[in-house]
Design an enzyme around this catalytic site. Structure first.
Site, PDB file in Angstrom:
ATOM      1  N   LYS A 283     -14.233   7.228   4.907  1.00 33.34           N
ATOM      2  CA  LYS A 283     -14.317   7.278   6.365  1.00 33.34           C
ATOM      3  C   LYS A 283     -15.199   8.458   6.788  1.00 33.34           C
ATOM      4  CE  LYS A 283      -9.696   5.382   7.231  1.00 33.34           C
ATOM      5  NZ  LYS A 283     -10.071   4.176   7.981  1.00 33.34           N
ATOM      6  N   ARG A 357      -5.211  -5.087   4.060  1.00 31.99           N
ATOM      7  CA  ARG A 357      -5.034  -6.521   3.815  1.00 31.99           C
ATOM      8  C   ARG A 357      -4.784  -6.809   2.335  1.00 31.99           C
ATOM      9  NH1 ARG A 357     -10.743  -7.689   6.478  1.00 31.99           N
ATOM     10  NH2 ARG A 357      -9.960  -5.878   7.609  1.00 31.99           N
TER      11      ARG A 357
END
Length: 509
Positions: A283, A357
């Site tokens: 990130k 996910r």
């Protein structure tokens, strides 16, 4: 922990630090709400005039403090705004009461006791005022030198210690049940907030699993923990792949509440990334600081199953906590790697920051093996959902329109902002992979919906399923409001508990 009692005593005779009354926004100025009659009379019926002079309008969340009238044992009156006054003979909205109670409780931090004289027309009102007060009184300062859990706690500003709720009927079964429910739900929601706010150096997957085990012993829950060895043996490639780069190994925790007379089974699956650096797809600066909150989904489902147990709901509820720390290292999963999931499907990892996910996929398949009546997963899954719905609303996706609608209604009923979202099949093609069965990324536009479609691939055939993307409301980076603090919020806990109640009552379909 804030104590709460129902009282029928006269407001003037109660010893407390403050009396909380409601004030609404009328067409011609502030209007004193029901419950404040004794205070208003002591001001010769001019409480609204006094409040207006002090600048109060009755706007939602507005707090005005003034000296208590002569003859009252409490020294201060706290008038809290309820928003627009309802039409004649119409009740105050539940969420308005909940937020007003929360705002008052926050304003009274450091006080020992407050008397709440807000509009309470029935047991349901008593319950929502109790919820608001207990949620608003929450604080997390265990790591501060002057925090309530430190050696210098006496120098800190502790949360409101005790709430006496007027307008209730202590001996009435309905009132008693409403308040007991409020206490159970808010204490577990605040447990979720504590977990979300804990720094990641203290809350890694193993530590979270240990907390679940302790709660299981306290509340009669069965807790099973799969560590790295068990995950490897079982073939949980998604959870292992996400946790591969961290020194703190992943866990899959199953927390089960069973009722001897239950005929329905609700499975809850939570994303539990105890810290998300993004992995190799690191990130950028400015996006890491709050990533301790990426386990908010796991905290929510954990809190919900404990609340179901405390309430003794006639439904079996299983929470699956998919726990991992997503870190970059020489052993971390790389973009381009292919993972073989617990279901047997293979996933090409195109972006290691789309990790939630992957852990959810394994947990969803594990939950599906038990063939529950419904599965609901909860996750801080996508920034795209925040772009779509903002920071206070979570998205609801499902493989069944009626179920999606039922969850939306349940969320509205308990005061959580949510919105139904579609799962457009044309977006599935974007996840086609030349190497694996599916890729973990698809089209950029509609990214929150793409993530939902990915998860749908790992739900057992014929099982009703919904996905709650709580990326926006799970962590409040702005100023506190109503009963919502800065930091972890416990988003979705109340909705999940309500779903369990509806399922137990046979009202969910």
């Amino acid at each position: 922990m804030t104590a709460l009692t129902l009282s029928t005593a006269a407001a003037a005779g109660l010893r407390a630090d403050a009396i909380v009354v409601g004030v609404a926004k009328g067409a011609e100025g502030p209007v004193v709400a029901p419950g404040a009659e004794a205070v208003d009379q002591a001001y010769d019926g001019k409480l609204a005039v006094v409040l207006e002079t002090l600048g109060a309008s009755g706007a939602e969340g507005e707090v005005t403090k003034l000296p208590a009238p002569s003859g009252f044992k409490a020294p201060v009156v706290v008038a809290v705004g309820l928003g627009a006054a309802p039409e004649k003979d119409e009740p105050y909205a539940a969420e308005s009461l909940r937020r007003a109670a929360g705002a008052a409780a926050r304003a009274l931090a450091g006080s020992k006791k407050a008397v709440f004289a807000l509009p309470v027309a029935d047991a349901a009102d008593a319950g929502v005022v109790a919820e608001g007060a207990l949620l608003g009184a929450y604080s997390f300062d265990a790591y501060k030198e002057n925090g309530r859990n430190s050696k210098n706690a006496k120098n800190g500003k502790a949360p409101l210690a005790e709430v006496a709720l007027l307008g209730g009927k202590p001996r009435d079964k309905a009132y008693k049940a409403a308040v007991e429910r409020a206490v159970a739900v808010t204490e577990e929601l605040n447990r979720a907030r504590d977990l979300i706010n804990m720094p990641p150096n203290d809350l890694n997957p193993a530590a979270f699993a240990s907390i679940a085990q302790t709660a299981g012993k306290e509340h009669g829950l069965k807790v099973q923990v799969l560590d790295e060895k068990a995950l490897t043996k079982g073939g949980y490639g998604g959870i292992l792949g996400v946790g591969a780069g961290s020194a703190a190994g992943p866990r899959l925790v199953k927390v089960s509440y069973t009722h001897p007379e239950a005929s329905k089974h609700l499975a809850l699956v939570g994303k539990g990334i105890t810290y998300d650096s993004g992995g190799i797809s690191l990130k950028p600066a400015g996006h890491n600081e709050t990533m301790k909150c990426d386990m908010s989904g796991a905290a929510a489902v954990f809190a919900a199953v404990v609340a179901a147990a405390r309430l003794g709901l006639e439904v079996n509820v299983t929470a699956w906590l998919a726990l991992a720390e997503n870190m970059p290292s020489g052993s971390a999963t790389r973009p381009g790697d292919v993972l073989r999931m617990y279901s047997g499907k293979t996933v090409e990892v195109l972006n290691t920051d789309a990790e939630g996910r992957l852990v959810l996929a394994d947990a969803l398949w594990a939950a599906s093996e038990e063939n529950p009546d419904a599965i609901v997963d909860v996750a801080t899954l996508t920034g795209a959902m925040m772009l779509a719905l903002g920071s206070r609303t979570f998205g609801i996706m499902a493989n069944d329109d009626a179920f999606r609608g039922a969850i939306h209604e349940a969320a509205e009923e308990v005061g959580e902002e949510a919105w139904p979202m579609p799962l457009p099949e044309h977006l599935r093609k974007g996840m086609d992979s030349p190497t694996a069965d599916i890729a973990n990324m698809g089209e950029r536009m509609g990214g929150g919906l793409v993530a939902g479609l990915f998860l749908k691939e790992f739900v057992g055939e014929g099982i009703t399923w919904a996905h709650l993307d709580i990326a926006g409301p799970a962590f409040n980076e702005q100023a506190p409001f109503g009963y919502t603090p800065k930091g972890g919020t416990g988003s979705a806990v109340r909705t999940l508990v309500r779903l369990a109640e509806l399922t137990a009552a046979g009202d969910l379909g």
